[in-house]
Design an enzyme around this catalytic site. Structure first.
Site, PDB file in Angstrom:
ATOM      1  N   ASP A  59      24.444  32.163  43.512  1.00  0.00           N
ATOM      2  CA  ASP A  59      24.187  31.133  44.515  1.00  0.00           C
ATOM      3  C   ASP A  59      25.274  30.055  44.426  1.00  0.00           C
ATOM      4  O   ASP A  59      26.045  30.021  43.489  1.00  0.00           O
ATOM      5  CB  ASP A  59      22.785  30.528  44.358  1.00  0.00           C
ATOM      6  CG  ASP A  59      22.427  30.216  42.914  1.00  0.00           C
ATOM      7  OD1 ASP A  59      21.252  30.365  42.555  1.00  0.00           O
ATOM      8  OD2 ASP A  59      23.328  29.818  42.148  1.00  0.00           O
ATOM      9  N   ASP A  61      25.971  26.018  44.553  1.00  0.00           N
ATOM     10  CA  ASP A  61      25.378  24.689  44.500  1.00  0.00           C
ATOM     11  C   ASP A  61      26.445  23.641  44.786  1.00  0.00           C
ATOM     12  O   ASP A  61      27.597  23.787  44.386  1.00  0.00           O
ATOM     13  CB  ASP A  61      24.779  24.423  43.107  1.00  0.00           C
ATOM     14  CG  ASP A  61      23.669  25.417  42.781  1.00  0.00           C
ATOM     15  OD1 ASP A  61      22.970  25.847  43.710  1.00  0.00           O
ATOM     16  OD2 ASP A  61      23.510  25.766  41.596  1.00  0.00           O
ATOM     17  N   ASP A 136      24.469  21.590  31.127  1.00  0.00           N
ATOM     18  CA  ASP A 136      24.147  22.211  29.843  1.00  0.00           C
ATOM     19  C   ASP A 136      25.355  22.698  29.042  1.00  0.00           C
ATOM     20  O   ASP A 136      25.543  22.319  27.893  1.00  0.00           O
ATOM     21  CB  ASP A 136      23.092  23.319  30.007  1.00  0.00           C
ATOM     22  CG  ASP A 136      23.396  24.299  31.121  1.00  0.00           C
ATOM     23  OD1 ASP A 136      24.487  24.194  31.739  1.00  0.00           O
ATOM     24  OD2 ASP A 136      22.559  25.186  31.383  1.00  0.00           O
TER      25      ASP A 136
HETATM   26  P1  ATP Z   1      23.066  31.431  37.758  1.00  0.00           P
HETATM   27  O1  ATP Z   1      24.255  32.234  38.132  1.00  0.00           O
HETATM   28  O2  ATP Z   1      22.096  32.159  36.887  1.00  0.00           O
HETATM   29  O3  ATP Z   1      22.424  30.729  38.932  1.00  0.00           O
HETATM   30  P2  ATP Z   1      23.869  28.783  37.053  1.00  0.00           P
HETATM   31  O4  ATP Z   1      24.845  28.293  36.024  1.00  0.00           O
HETATM   32  O5  ATP Z   1      24.218  28.493  38.475  1.00  0.00           O
HETATM   33  O6  ATP Z   1      23.651  30.307  36.786  1.00  0.00           O
HETATM   34  P3  ATP Z   1      21.387  27.449  37.588  1.00  0.00           P
HETATM   35  O7  ATP Z   1      20.092  27.619  36.888  1.00  0.00           O
HETATM   36  O8  ATP Z   1      21.502  27.911  38.990  1.00  0.00           O
HETATM   37  O9  ATP Z   1      22.480  28.129  36.676  1.00  0.00           O
HETATM   38  O10 ATP Z   1      21.756  25.913  37.493  1.00  0.00           O
HETATM   39  C1  ATP Z   1      22.881  25.352  38.183  1.00  0.00           C
HETATM   40  C2  ATP Z   1      23.619  24.387  37.277  1.00  0.00           C
HETATM   41  O11 ATP Z   1      22.771  23.292  36.932  1.00  0.00           O
HETATM   42  C3  ATP Z   1      24.080  24.972  35.946  1.00  0.00           C
HETATM   43  O12 ATP Z   1      25.314  25.622  36.068  1.00  0.00           O
HETATM   44  C4  ATP Z   1      24.146  23.746  35.069  1.00  0.00           C
HETATM   45  O13 ATP Z   1      25.350  23.040  35.281  1.00  0.00           O
HETATM   46  C5  ATP Z   1      23.008  22.890  35.589  1.00  0.00           C
HETATM   47  N1  ATP Z   1      21.761  23.119  34.821  1.00  0.00           N
HETATM   48  C6  ATP Z   1      20.775  24.003  35.099  1.00  0.00           C
HETATM   49  N2  ATP Z   1      19.782  23.948  34.215  1.00  0.00           N
HETATM   50  C7  ATP Z   1      20.125  22.980  33.338  1.00  0.00           C
HETATM   51  C8  ATP Z   1      19.507  22.421  32.186  1.00  0.00           C
HETATM   52  N3  ATP Z   1      18.345  22.872  31.735  1.00  0.00           N
HETATM   53  N4  ATP Z   1      20.174  21.417  31.545  1.00  0.00           N
HETATM   54  C9  ATP Z   1      21.359  20.947  31.995  1.00  0.00           C
HETATM   55  N5  ATP Z   1      21.994  21.445  33.067  1.00  0.00           N
HETATM   56  C10 ATP Z   1      21.398  22.433  33.738  1.00  0.00           C
HETATM   57 MG    MG Z   2      22.969  28.973  40.106  1.00  0.00          MG
END
Ligand code: ATP
Ligand code: MG
Length: 431
Positions: A59, A61, A136
């Site tokens: 996705d 963001d 994170d």
């Molecule tokens: P995916 O490809 O699985 O979606 P993602 O890195 O985009 O991986 P998401 O859960 O969609 O993960 O979250 C988007 C962003 O928000 C992460 O890349 C991170 O920067 C931030 N984030 C998400 N969860 C947390 C958390 N628990 N603590 C701090 N930052 C977070």
């Molecule tokens: Mg994501």
């Protein structure tokens, strides 16, 4: 990692591989519209990380200095979500672009109760840099500017992508205490990207893994399901075992994996590996199949133990007792629970010697049949069985679906008022 120790790095277009053509058109539209209205807007998070790794993101963001109300006003097709921290979801056909306002964490030193950092995440609006630092892991905190094509790295994420490591931003122990689910995320990203967990971050998990108990059952269950979504369940659960996270999250499974001479060569790994390899019998891995794959080896062991004692046992009872604790702990919906129970119990009918004991037409019509058949395929694959045995079942099920086109549509369950969640049937004790 103190903020001032890291030098902000900006990569120009010629210095990185991220091309706009790989970014979702609607995400670009959202960022352009924000910029045209005088706001800053960046692609952030996993999207930038995956593009840099040459993978296609799950996705996209967006992060901006526009406040949620301002974002919502700019996009008619948007909704505001979240109670504590409001986000805006801009809706497009079949997808959502999540737009959040830059925010910052309240520093640990400003927090009132230093002994209990958990859920003190009263973050407020911030700058892009502060927004990067509240994320994170370093590899998840990169920003991409659609207009200049620059990638901005405030936290050392570019180096860590090169080194292939998952590293916490800030002190791992504090970050994991603030939000223990981050430990699970570290494991998920390490397995999925085939990265190592950086030493201090790993030590942070070793020192805080018990805290995972603090996360709500609903969030945990969602996270457990996510562990299956990228075809790397086997390495992920191996890492959960190694870091001891499994002993807290899924203690019965942990005990099963550790027991006797099994340890490293638990049959669980073979089952998870078979699931990761992809299945011919199902197109979508539903939560019930994920949990069924986790607990099937344990079910089989229990069943064999009881049968070797010469006892007549109901397969359903054994299945229920194996699943009881996990179902109770994570409030697994009854429908999912019984799907797994039935999928386990139906395995015996797949053995050619048992064919005549049940009408195959009735069997394929049962709700748990897709999971049952998938589990049969998993077992055949994991044990080097003859995959040709699947053929007649796939054919039968194909015919059933042709005659009953609604078979795989989710059935509506009636919601009753005042129906407090019932307890799972009491576990049958071994006599
Ligand atoms: P995916 O490809 O699985 O979606 P993602 O890195 O985009 O991986 P998401 O859960 O969609 O993960 O979250 C988007 C962003 O928000 C992460 O890349 C991170 O920067 C931030 N984030 C998400 N969860 C947390 C958390 N628990 N603590 C701090 N930052 C977070
Ligand atoms: Mg994501």
């Amino acid at each position: 990692m103190a903020k001032n120790k890291i030098k902000t790095k900006v990569l120009k277009r010629s210095e990185h591989i991220v091309s706009r053509s790989n970014i979702d058109d609607d995400a670009i539209k959202v960022m352009r519209r924000l910029k045209n209205h005088g706001f800053e807007a960046y692609l952030v998070g996993g999207g930038v990380r995956d593009l840099l790794l040459g993978k296609s993101p799950k996705d996209f963001d967006v992060s901006t200095d526009a406040h949620p109300g301002q974002i919502h006003k700019l996009f008619r097709n948007s909704i505001m979500i979240g109670r504590r921290f409001r986000l805006v979801h801009v809706m497009f056909r079949g997808k959502v672009i999540e737009v959040s306002t830059f925010r910052r964490d309240v520093d640990a030193k400003d927090k009132q109760d230093k002994d209990d950092l958990y859920q003190k995440r009263d973050n407020t609006f911030g700058t892009p840099e502060e927004d990067a630092f509240r994320r994170d892991f370093t590899v998840n905190a990169l920003f991409y500017d659609v207009r200049s094509f620059d990638i901005i790295d405030y936290v050392g994420g570019l180096d860590d992508i090169k080194k292939q490591v998952i590293r916490c931003i800030g002190d791992p122990s504090i970050r994991f205490q603030e939000d223990p689910v981050r430990m699970l995320r570290a494991i998920r990203f390490a397995a999925r990207l085939n990265f190592n967990i950086e030493k201090k971050t790993y030590r942070g998990i070793a020192g805080n893994y018990k805290d995972i108990k603090k996360a709500s059952p609903a969030r945990m269950l969602e996270e457990i399901y996510k562990l299956f979504m990228f075809g790397v369940a086997q390495p992920t659960f191996k890492l959960l075992k190694k870091t001891k996270m499994m002993s807290v999250m899924l203690p019965e499974l942990d005990e099963f994996v550790s027991r006797g001479k099994r340890g490293k060569d638990s049959p669980l790994w073979g089952f998870l590996g078979a699931l990761d390899g992809g299945l011919a019998t199902v197109s979508r891995v539903r939560p019930s199949l994920m949990l069924a794959t986790l607990y099937y080896a344990s079910f089989k062991e229990h069943l064999e133990d009881l049968q070797s004692e010469g006892r007549r046992v109901l397969h359903e009872d054994v299945a229920r007792s194996v699943l009881h604790d996990v179902a109770d702990r994570y409030h697994i919906p009854k429908k999912v629970f019984y799907n797994i129970v039935h999928a386990f119990a139906m395995q015996r009918y797949f053995h050619p010697s048992n064919r005549n004991r049940i009408s195959t037409k009735k069997l394929v019509a049962r709700e748990a049949f897709p999971e049952a058949l998938a589990l049969y395929e998993i077992e055949l694959k994991a044990t080097g069985g003859d995959l040709k045995l699947l053929k007649p079942w796939i054919k039968l099920y194909g015919e059933y679906k042709r005659d009953n086109p609604d078979a795989e549509k989710p059935k509506r369950t009636r919601r009753r008022r005042n129906n407090p969640r019932k307890k799972y049937p009491p576990r049958k004790k071994k006599e």
